[in-house]
Design a protein around this motif. Structure first.
Motif, PDB file in Angstrom:
ATOM      1  N   GLY A 173      -9.592 -52.170 -70.661  1.00  0.00           N
ATOM      2  CA  GLY A 173     -10.508 -52.926 -69.819  1.00  0.00           C
ATOM      3  C   GLY A 173     -10.914 -54.276 -70.372  1.00  0.00           C
ATOM      4  N   LEU A 174     -10.610 -54.498 -71.652  1.00  0.00           N
ATOM      5  CA  LEU A 174     -11.094 -55.711 -72.304  1.00  0.00           C
ATOM      6  C   LEU A 174     -10.501 -56.976 -71.690  1.00  0.00           C
ATOM      7  N   GLY A 175      -9.207 -56.945 -71.388  1.00  0.00           N
ATOM      8  CA  GLY A 175      -8.557 -58.131 -70.836  1.00  0.00           C
ATOM      9  C   GLY A 175      -9.155 -58.544 -69.507  1.00  0.00           C
ATOM     10  N   LEU A 176      -9.384 -57.564 -68.637  1.00  0.00           N
ATOM     11  CA  LEU A 176      -9.966 -57.864 -67.331  1.00  0.00           C
ATOM     12  C   LEU A 176     -11.386 -58.395 -67.489  1.00  0.00           C
ATOM     13  N   MET A 177     -12.176 -57.770 -68.379  1.00  0.00           N
ATOM     14  CA  MET A 177     -13.540 -58.227 -68.575  1.00  0.00           C
ATOM     15  C   MET A 177     -13.579 -59.614 -69.200  1.00  0.00           C
ATOM     16  N   GLU A 178     -12.662 -59.887 -70.120  1.00  0.00           N
ATOM     17  CA  GLU A 178     -12.599 -61.223 -70.711  1.00  0.00           C
ATOM     18  C   GLU A 178     -12.302 -62.287 -69.655  1.00  0.00           C
ATOM     19  N   ALA A 179     -11.431 -61.952 -68.709  1.00  0.00           N
ATOM     20  CA  ALA A 179     -11.113 -62.890 -67.632  1.00  0.00           C
ATOM     21  C   ALA A 179     -12.346 -63.166 -66.785  1.00  0.00           C
ATOM     22  N   LEU A 180     -13.126 -62.119 -66.505  1.00  0.00           N
ATOM     23  CA  LEU A 180     -14.348 -62.293 -65.715  1.00  0.00           C
ATOM     24  C   LEU A 180     -15.372 -63.127 -66.474  1.00  0.00           C
ATOM     25  N   VAL A 181     -15.517 -62.842 -67.764  1.00  0.00           N
ATOM     26  CA  VAL A 181     -16.471 -63.602 -68.576  1.00  0.00           C
ATOM     27  C   VAL A 181     -16.084 -65.079 -68.619  1.00  0.00           C
ATOM     28  N   SER A 182     -14.799 -65.346 -68.836  1.00  0.00           N
ATOM     29  CA  SER A 182     -14.333 -66.736 -68.912  1.00  0.00           C
ATOM     30  C   SER A 182     -14.553 -67.473 -67.598  1.00  0.00           C
ATOM     31  N   ARG A 183     -14.468 -66.732 -66.504  1.00  0.00           N
ATOM     32  CA  ARG A 183     -14.580 -67.369 -65.193  1.00  0.00           C
ATOM     33  C   ARG A 183     -16.019 -67.567 -64.762  1.00  0.00           C
ATOM     34  N   PHE A 184     -16.881 -66.582 -65.069  1.00  0.00           N
ATOM     35  CA  PHE A 184     -18.217 -66.587 -64.470  1.00  0.00           C
ATOM     36  C   PHE A 184     -19.337 -67.039 -65.409  1.00  0.00           C
ATOM     37  N   ILE A 185     -19.242 -66.714 -66.687  1.00  0.00           N
ATOM     38  CA  ILE A 185     -20.375 -66.953 -67.583  1.00  0.00           C
ATOM     39  C   ILE A 185     -20.546 -68.442 -67.858  1.00  0.00           C
ATOM     40  N   THR A 186     -21.790 -68.893 -67.844  1.00  0.00           N
ATOM     41  CA  THR A 186     -22.070 -70.313 -68.015  1.00  0.00           C
ATOM     42  C   THR A 186     -21.734 -70.777 -69.432  1.00  0.00           C
ATOM     43  N   LEU A 214     -24.167 -69.429 -76.948  1.00  0.00           N
ATOM     44  CA  LEU A 214     -25.081 -68.553 -77.697  1.00  0.00           C
ATOM     45  C   LEU A 214     -24.394 -67.301 -78.217  1.00  0.00           C
ATOM     46  N   ALA A 215     -23.343 -66.882 -77.529  1.00  0.00           N
ATOM     47  CA  ALA A 215     -22.620 -65.671 -77.934  1.00  0.00           C
ATOM     48  C   ALA A 215     -21.135 -65.860 -77.625  1.00  0.00           C
ATOM     49  N   SER A 216     -20.300 -65.345 -78.479  1.00  0.00           N
ATOM     50  CA  SER A 216     -18.862 -65.495 -78.291  1.00  0.00           C
ATOM     51  C   SER A 216     -18.384 -64.681 -77.086  1.00  0.00           C
ATOM     52  N   THR A 217     -17.227 -65.065 -76.578  1.00  0.00           N
ATOM     53  CA  THR A 217     -16.632 -64.312 -75.468  1.00  0.00           C
ATOM     54  C   THR A 217     -16.416 -62.862 -75.852  1.00  0.00           C
ATOM     55  N   SER A 218     -16.029 -62.615 -77.098  1.00  0.00           N
ATOM     56  CA  SER A 218     -15.799 -61.250 -77.564  1.00  0.00           C
ATOM     57  C   SER A 218     -17.071 -60.412 -77.502  1.00  0.00           C
ATOM     58  N   VAL A 219     -18.174 -60.985 -77.978  1.00  0.00           N
ATOM     59  CA  VAL A 219     -19.448 -60.255 -77.956  1.00  0.00           C
ATOM     60  C   VAL A 219     -19.895 -60.000 -76.525  1.00  0.00           C
ATOM     61  N   LEU A 220     -19.845 -61.047 -75.698  1.00  0.00           N
ATOM     62  CA  LEU A 220     -20.253 -60.888 -74.298  1.00  0.00           C
ATOM     63  C   LEU A 220     -19.394 -59.841 -73.588  1.00  0.00           C
ATOM     64  N   THR A 221     -18.096 -59.888 -73.801  1.00  0.00           N
ATOM     65  CA  THR A 221     -17.180 -58.974 -73.134  1.00  0.00           C
ATOM     66  C   THR A 221     -17.471 -57.539 -73.519  1.00  0.00           C
ATOM     67  N   ARG A 222     -17.626 -57.286 -74.801  1.00  0.00           N
ATOM     68  CA  ARG A 222     -17.853 -55.918 -75.266  1.00  0.00           C
ATOM     69  C   ARG A 222     -19.196 -55.368 -74.790  1.00  0.00           C
ATOM     70  N   LEU A 223     -20.216 -56.207 -74.807  1.00  0.00           N
ATOM     71  CA  LEU A 223     -21.529 -55.759 -74.348  1.00  0.00           C
ATOM     72  C   LEU A 223     -21.517 -55.446 -72.853  1.00  0.00           C
ATOM     73  N   MET A 224     -20.876 -56.295 -72.070  1.00  0.00           N
ATOM     74  CA  MET A 224     -20.846 -56.085 -70.621  1.00  0.00           C
ATOM     75  C   MET A 224     -20.003 -54.868 -70.256  1.00  0.00           C
ATOM     76  N   LEU A 225     -18.868 -54.709 -70.938  1.00  0.00           N
ATOM     77  CA  LEU A 225     -18.024 -53.547 -70.656  1.00  0.00           C
ATOM     78  C   LEU A 225     -18.736 -52.260 -71.044  1.00  0.00           C
ATOM     79  N   ALA A 226     -19.419 -52.274 -72.189  1.00  0.00           N
ATOM     80  CA  ALA A 226     -20.156 -51.088 -72.619  1.00  0.00           C
ATOM     81  C   ALA A 226     -21.270 -50.739 -71.627  1.00  0.00           C
ATOM     82  N   VAL A 228     -24.512 -69.969 -71.945  1.00  0.00           N
ATOM     83  CA  VAL A 228     -24.540 -68.603 -72.475  1.00  0.00           C
ATOM     84  C   VAL A 228     -23.434 -68.417 -73.501  1.00  0.00           C
ATOM     85  N   ARG A 229     -22.243 -68.963 -73.219  1.00  0.00           N
ATOM     86  CA  ARG A 229     -21.120 -68.817 -74.149  1.00  0.00           C
ATOM     87  C   ARG A 229     -21.366 -69.560 -75.451  1.00  0.00           C
TER      88      ARG A 229
END
Length: 215
Positions: A144-157, A163-175, A160-161
């Motif tokens: 699921g990480l790849g799909l969530m990373e794509a969503l984070v890259s597309r939507f997150i301001t 303040l936190a890396s894409t990796s951190v944001l992705t893992r927190l949102m997926l969890a 916000v990025r």
């Protein structure tokens, strides 16, 4: 005589790769049949009440074939977990709501698909107990990480990025999404599960929406 023997040897050698390829195809077909049968059994009956004999019979093969591909029942369950994780992500990608490009629609699609009995018992209820939370999370992230990373890259301001890396944001949102589905799937009553799903979607829409760039 020598020429005849050499021709026979050359003929046999030319057939060996083809035979090997057919054996590999047959082995892979058997493995996929076992995973399909195990997915249905584990989803319907659970880990404790599923036997390797039943899985083999459903797949139209023998118990020996199960042990040829999988060390034991736990190994079969782990492979089934991986199989269903990949299938869930594929189904999510194909879901009509994913085409809208909206965060809320992506959340709605996930909360619609993931609690389905075909996924929920293995992935969200019994998986952590059978395999351990760490092993399950590793598989979840792998698929699921790849799909969530794509969503984070597309939507997150960008703010916000910063303040936190894409990796951190992705893992927190997926969890967070996984935890929401675990809550929904653990409700034995359909009405209660629906109520939890509504509440989860409301909270996720607000929290993820606050991180997303305005359209």
């Amino acid at each position: 005589m020598r020429n005849t023997e050499e021709k026979r040897k050359a003929f046999n050698e030319s057939r060996t790769p083809r035979r090997s390829g057919l054996r590999e195809q047959h082995a892979e077909a058997t493995r996929q049949a076992l995973l399909t049968a195990a997915s249905a059994r584990f989803a319907q009956q659970g880990y404790a009440h599923t036997s390797l004999d039943d899985v083999a019979a459903d797949a139209g093969t023998t118990k020996g074939a199960v042990y040829h591909h999988f060390k034991d029942k736990q190994a079969l369950f782990a492979a089934t977990y991986e199989h269903l994780s990949a299938a869930l992500v594929e189904a999510l990608v194909r879901h009509p709501q994913m085409a809208s490009g909206e965060v809320a629609d992506a959340i709605a699609a996930f909360l619609e698909l993931a609690p389905h009995p075909g996924y929920s018992r293995v992935l969200f209820l019994e998986g952590p107990a059978v395999l351990g939370p760490a092993a399950c999370r590793a598989i979840d992230m792998r698929h699921g990480l790849g799909l969530m990373e794509a969503l984070v890259s597309r939507f997150i301001t960008p703010e916000v990025r910063s303040l936190a890396s894409t990796s951190v944001l992705t893992r927190l949102m997926l969890a967070t999404l996984i935890e929401a589905v675990q809550m929904i799937a653990s409700e034995p009553d359909a009405a209660a599960a629906a109520a939890v799903a509504r509440q989860a979607r409301h909270v996720l829409d607000r929290s993820f929406g606050a991180l997303a760039a305005p359209r």
